[in-house]
Design a protein around this motif. Structure first.
Motif, mmCIF file in Angstrom:
data_model
loop_
_atom_site.group_PDB
_atom_site.id
_atom_site.type_symbol
_atom_site.label_atom_id
_atom_site.label_comp_id
_atom_site.label_asym_id
_atom_site.label_seq_id
_atom_site.Cartn_x
_atom_site.Cartn_y
_atom_site.Cartn_z
ATOM 1 N N PRO A 188 -33.864 -39.211 -33.432
ATOM 2 C CA PRO A 188 -34.171 -37.934 -32.785
ATOM 3 C C PRO A 188 -35.023 -38.105 -31.536
ATOM 4 O O PRO A 188 -34.852 -37.367 -30.554
ATOM 5 C CB PRO A 188 -34.916 -37.137 -33.866
ATOM 6 N N LEU A 189 -35.911 -39.099 -31.547
ATOM 7 C CA LEU A 189 -36.720 -39.373 -30.364
ATOM 8 C C LEU A 189 -35.830 -39.742 -29.185
ATOM 9 O O LEU A 189 -36.015 -39.251 -28.059
ATOM 10 C CB LEU A 189 -37.715 -40.493 -30.671
ATOM 11 N N ASN A 190 -34.835 -40.584 -29.422
ATOM 12 C CA ASN A 190 -33.922 -40.985 -28.356
ATOM 13 C C ASN A 190 -33.077 -39.820 -27.854
ATOM 14 O O ASN A 190 -32.715 -39.783 -26.666
ATOM 15 C CB ASN A 190 -33.018 -42.126 -28.833
ATOM 16 N N ARG A 191 -32.773 -38.871 -28.723
ATOM 17 C CA ARG A 191 -32.030 -37.698 -28.259
ATOM 18 C C ARG A 191 -32.848 -36.917 -27.229
ATOM 19 O O ARG A 191 -32.309 -36.438 -26.226
ATOM 20 C CB ARG A 191 -31.648 -36.795 -29.445
ATOM 21 N N PHE A 192 -34.144 -36.789 -27.490
ATOM 22 C CA PHE A 192 -34.981 -36.123 -26.496
ATOM 23 C C PHE A 192 -35.079 -36.958 -25.220
ATOM 24 O O PHE A 192 -35.009 -36.414 -24.110
ATOM 25 C CB PHE A 192 -36.391 -35.869 -27.040
ATOM 26 N N LEU A 193 -35.254 -38.256 -25.357
ATOM 27 C CA LEU A 193 -35.378 -39.115 -24.180
ATOM 28 C C LEU A 193 -34.122 -39.065 -23.325
ATOM 29 O O LEU A 193 -34.198 -39.072 -22.086
ATOM 30 C CB LEU A 193 -35.684 -40.552 -24.613
ATOM 31 N N ASP A 194 -32.965 -39.008 -23.959
ATOM 32 C CA ASP A 194 -31.711 -38.882 -23.213
ATOM 33 C C ASP A 194 -31.700 -37.582 -22.410
ATOM 34 O O ASP A 194 -31.307 -37.570 -21.230
ATOM 35 C CB ASP A 194 -30.511 -38.919 -24.163
ATOM 36 N N HIS A 195 -32.113 -36.509 -23.055
ATOM 37 C CA HIS A 195 -32.151 -35.212 -22.361
ATOM 38 C C HIS A 195 -33.143 -35.249 -21.204
ATOM 39 O O HIS A 195 -32.819 -34.819 -20.084
ATOM 40 C CB HIS A 195 -32.525 -34.112 -23.345
ATOM 41 N N ALA A 196 -34.344 -35.738 -21.464
ATOM 42 C CA ALA A 196 -35.373 -35.761 -20.427
ATOM 43 C C ALA A 196 -34.964 -36.660 -19.265
ATOM 44 O O ALA A 196 -35.258 -36.354 -18.101
ATOM 45 C CB ALA A 196 -36.698 -36.235 -21.020
ATOM 46 N N GLY A 197 -34.279 -37.755 -19.578
ATOM 47 C CA GLY A 197 -33.880 -38.688 -18.534
ATOM 48 C C GLY A 197 -32.830 -38.148 -17.588
ATOM 49 O O GLY A 197 -32.749 -38.584 -16.431
#
Length: 212
Positions: free
Chosen positions: A47-56
């Motif tokens: 789930p952390l990576n899902r946010f990082l993908d969005h933020a990136g």
């Protein structure tokens, strides 16, 4: 320190950074978060990576505007954990004082800009003091889960950060599920005591006697 504790403290630090206002330091925070997430268990990292993908892939100005719209303008997405149990009542003041005393007992103090119950602050404290921090997160688990549900209902990208936080904690017990259900049905108490609104979170924990 066990591997589980190391994973949790690393996760809490990254989650704290991702729940801070996305200012000009965001690109550096995202790079740090990517490196840290690579070493975390899948249940916490995914789930952390899902946010990082969005933020990136989101323009930083748009992400900042979304942050304000989510956390400052939606009462149900309040990031201040004591609000869920106490609302803007006198009891909340007592809870805030207790949290400040917990930080002080660990040799840490807050800067003047932030309240101790902002989730980003609690997570930063937990990363530095895992035992005491875990107790605080567990104590406010119902509010944390209610915030997670509200972010999910709003289809907010920060729901993924809350999913990651929840994955660092034990599964909800029966009484905790009941507390979440009660808060969702009733909402927090409504007695007003003149608490003012608060702005975007800063990195608020400083060693006693010094400033970052």
């Amino acid at each position: 320190m066990t591997s589980r504790t190391r994973h949790r403290t690393a996760a809490w630090q990254v989650q704290s950074l991702m729940l801070a206002y996305p200012d000009e330091q965001l690109p550096g925070r995202l790079r740090l978060a990517r490196r840290a997430a690579a070493a975390l268990p899948a249940g916490i990292a995914a789930p952390l990576n899902r946010f990082l993908d969005h933020a990136g892939r989101t323009d930083p100005r748009d992400l900042a505007a979304d942050y304000v719209a989510t956390f400052d303008h939606r009462k149900r997405c309040c990031p201040y954990l004591t609000y869920y149990a106490h609302g803007d009542t006198r009891r909340r003041g007592v809870a805030l004082l207790s949290m400040k005393q917990t930080y002080a007992a660990a040799g840490l103090q807050l800067s003047d800009e932030e309240l101790p119950d902002h989730l980003a602050v609690v997570l930063e404290f937990a990363a530095a003091q895992p035992d005491a921090g875990n107790r605080l997160l567990t104590e406010h688990r119902a509010g944390l889960e209610l915030l997670r549900l509200a972010l999910r209902e709003a289809d907010s990208p920060w729901q993924h950060i809350l999913d990651s936080v929840s994955a660092t904690l034990p599964p909800l017990a029966g009484d905790e599920r009941q507390a979440v259900a009660r808060l969702a049905a009733e909402g927090p108490p409504e007695e007003q005591v003149g608490l003012t609104p608060f702005g975007p979170p800063q990195s608020a924990l400083d060693p006693v006697g010094g400033r970052r």
